[in-house]
Design a protein around this motif. Structure first.
Motif, mmCIF file in Angstrom:
data_model
loop_
_atom_site.group_PDB
_atom_site.id
_atom_site.type_symbol
_atom_site.label_atom_id
_atom_site.label_comp_id
_atom_site.label_asym_id
_atom_site.label_seq_id
_atom_site.Cartn_x
_atom_site.Cartn_y
_atom_site.Cartn_z
ATOM 1 N N TYR A 178 -46.179 30.264 -24.042
ATOM 2 C CA TYR A 178 -45.576 30.905 -25.227
ATOM 3 C C TYR A 178 -45.809 32.412 -25.202
ATOM 4 O O TYR A 178 -44.914 33.205 -25.498
ATOM 5 N N TYR A 181 -43.458 34.234 -22.779
ATOM 6 C CA TYR A 181 -42.068 34.369 -23.217
ATOM 7 C C TYR A 181 -41.941 35.376 -24.366
ATOM 8 O O TYR A 181 -40.981 36.141 -24.435
ATOM 9 N N GLU A 182 -42.934 35.370 -25.238
ATOM 10 C CA GLU A 182 -42.900 36.316 -26.363
ATOM 11 C C GLU A 182 -43.145 37.748 -25.869
ATOM 12 O O GLU A 182 -42.539 38.709 -26.359
ATOM 13 N N LYS A 185 -40.051 39.042 -24.414
ATOM 14 C CA LYS A 185 -39.124 39.405 -25.495
ATOM 15 C C LYS A 185 -39.485 40.762 -26.097
ATOM 16 O O LYS A 185 -38.622 41.606 -26.305
ATOM 17 N N PHE A 221 -35.186 31.097 -27.331
ATOM 18 C CA PHE A 221 -35.333 32.469 -26.844
ATOM 19 C C PHE A 221 -33.981 32.998 -26.401
ATOM 20 O O PHE A 221 -33.181 32.259 -25.838
ATOM 21 N N CYS A 225 -36.929 33.567 -19.837
ATOM 22 C CA CYS A 225 -38.190 32.834 -19.867
ATOM 23 C C CYS A 225 -38.493 32.456 -18.426
ATOM 24 O O CYS A 225 -37.831 31.588 -17.873
ATOM 25 N N TYR A 294 -40.128 26.330 -25.275
ATOM 26 C CA TYR A 294 -38.990 27.210 -25.553
ATOM 27 C C TYR A 294 -38.769 27.418 -27.051
ATOM 28 O O TYR A 294 -37.739 27.923 -27.459
ATOM 29 N N ALA A 296 -39.010 29.491 -29.795
ATOM 30 C CA ALA A 296 -39.268 30.923 -30.005
ATOM 31 C C ALA A 296 -39.919 31.195 -31.352
ATOM 32 O O ALA A 296 -40.637 32.185 -31.511
#
Ligand SMILES: NC(=O)c1ccc[n+]([C@@H]2O[C@H](COP(=O)([O-])OP(=O)(O)OC[C@H]3O[C@@H](n4cnc5c(N)ncnc54)[C@H](OP(=O)(O)O)[C@@H]3O)[C@@H](O)[C@H]2O)c1
Length: 314
Positions: A178, A181-182, A185, A221, A225, A294, A296
């Motif tokens: 997590y 991926y964050e 972003k 997202f 990723c 996934y 988000a």
């Protein structure tokens, strides 16, 4: 991360043993300047000597101070020392990790293993933002076990101590995904990219917080990723389908069937690599991470609560 590393400054946490040590050796051999981020500086000096004996021209640096991801103050001191040195960090490899029960908590009540494997690396990465310039890469070492984990409640994730290692470790590794991926972003616009890596098998109190169970909307997202896996853990036998905590008869059957496949492949993974001198089960490729990773919305909530606990801005 397909880019030449020659001349790049790479910080590898947990470089005194295991995967971190081997990564340090490899990157030093490829011409990177390798910074050994270790809690035990004597061990790190041993690693430095070992690498120099293999590659006399290698650029390997110890410190500048010990780095213990289990201790929030150590993480801050380390980041401060590195930022003060004004060096530009091209690659950060968040590799340091452990697997044990949670016999202790931080002063803020965070479970020990969660601090060590997730919150420490989260804080380190954010604190090193000044050193990570556009073009930098952050690699978070995760694990196939994240596929069995489900973070349903952030308060329980951070503050529940008395769970077995087999429960907590996969949760921390899911949190690493997590976070990756964050981070992608949030920092992509700065030119900093993030990826999660599963290295394959390698041998050698509840305190409140937001409850996120229920029917809250889940957003996907919209930024990349990137999750890389190695060897047999790239197999669809591992990456396909939904696993996670078992619910109901079919959920249990599905989860145990997946666990049996994962165990079988993990028993084959490193021996195949070892016996073939790295010709088999060595390739690394982009695969899907677990279905739940996934989410988000959860990734954002996890980031925000982590920031609060690490005393960092959102
Ligand atoms: N081995 C596998 O099959 C496998 C599979 C999937 C994922 N992983 C992940 O790969 C990473 C490395 O695992 P490994 O198998 O190489 O483990 P390892 O051989 O036990 O080495 C762990 C490294 O992390 C360091 N470390 C542990 N706790 C630390 C802390 N609180 N602060 C700073 N450094 C700390 C250790 O330092 P000391 O030398 O001081 O103890 C050591 O350098 C971990 O994140 C693990 O979750 C491993």
């Amino acid at each position: 991360m397909e880019q030449p590393v020659r001349g790049k400054l790479v910080l590898i946490t947990g470089a005194s043993a295991g995967i971190g040590l081997e990564t340090a050796k490899q990157l030093a051999a490829e011409g990177a300047t390798v910074l050994l981020g270790c809690r035990n500086l004597d061990k790190a000096k041993g690693v430095q000597q070992e690498i120099r004996s293999l590659h006399p021209d290698a650029n390997v640096i110890v410190g500048p101070v010990p780095l213990n991801t289990a201790r929030p103050d150590s993480v801050r001191e380390y980041a401060q020392a590195l930022n003060d040195s004004k060096q530009v960090l091209h690659i950060l490899v968040n590799n340091a990790g452990a697997n044990y029960k949670n016999p202790w908590k931080t002063a803020d009540g965070v479970a020990g293993l969660v601090q060590t494997n997730y919150l420490g690396p989260y804080a380190l990465t954010r604190l090193l933002e000044p050193a990570l310039q556009p073009g930098a890469r952050v690699i978070n070492v995760t694990s196939v076990t994240h596929r069995m984990a489900h973070i349903g409640d952030l308060g329980k994730f951070f503050f529940t101590r008395n769970k077995g290692a087999t429960d907590v470790y996969p949760l921390t590794k899911l949190a690493n995904v997590y976070f990756t991926y964050e981070l992608e972003k949030r920092w992509q616009s700065k030119g900093i990219r993030a990826a999660a890596v599963d290295p394959g098998c390698a041998m050698p109190q509840w305190k409140g917080g937001p409850s996120i169970n229920g029917s809250r909307p889940k957003q996907p997202f919209t930024t990349p990723c990137r999750y890389y896996a190695r060897g047999l853990f790239t197999s669809p036998l591992i990456t396909w389908g939904r696993v996670g905590p078992a619910r109901g008869i079919w959920g249990h059957i599905r989860t145990y069937a997946w666990a049996a496949r994962a165990l079988t492949l993990s028993l084959l993974d490193w021996p195949l690599r070892y016996a073939s001198g790295g010709r088999l089960a060595s390739s690394t490729c982009l695969v899907r991470s677990s279905t739940q990773s996934y989410d988000a919305t959860l990734a954002q909530e996890l980031w925000d609560m982590s920031a609060e606990l690490a005393k960092l801005p959102q």
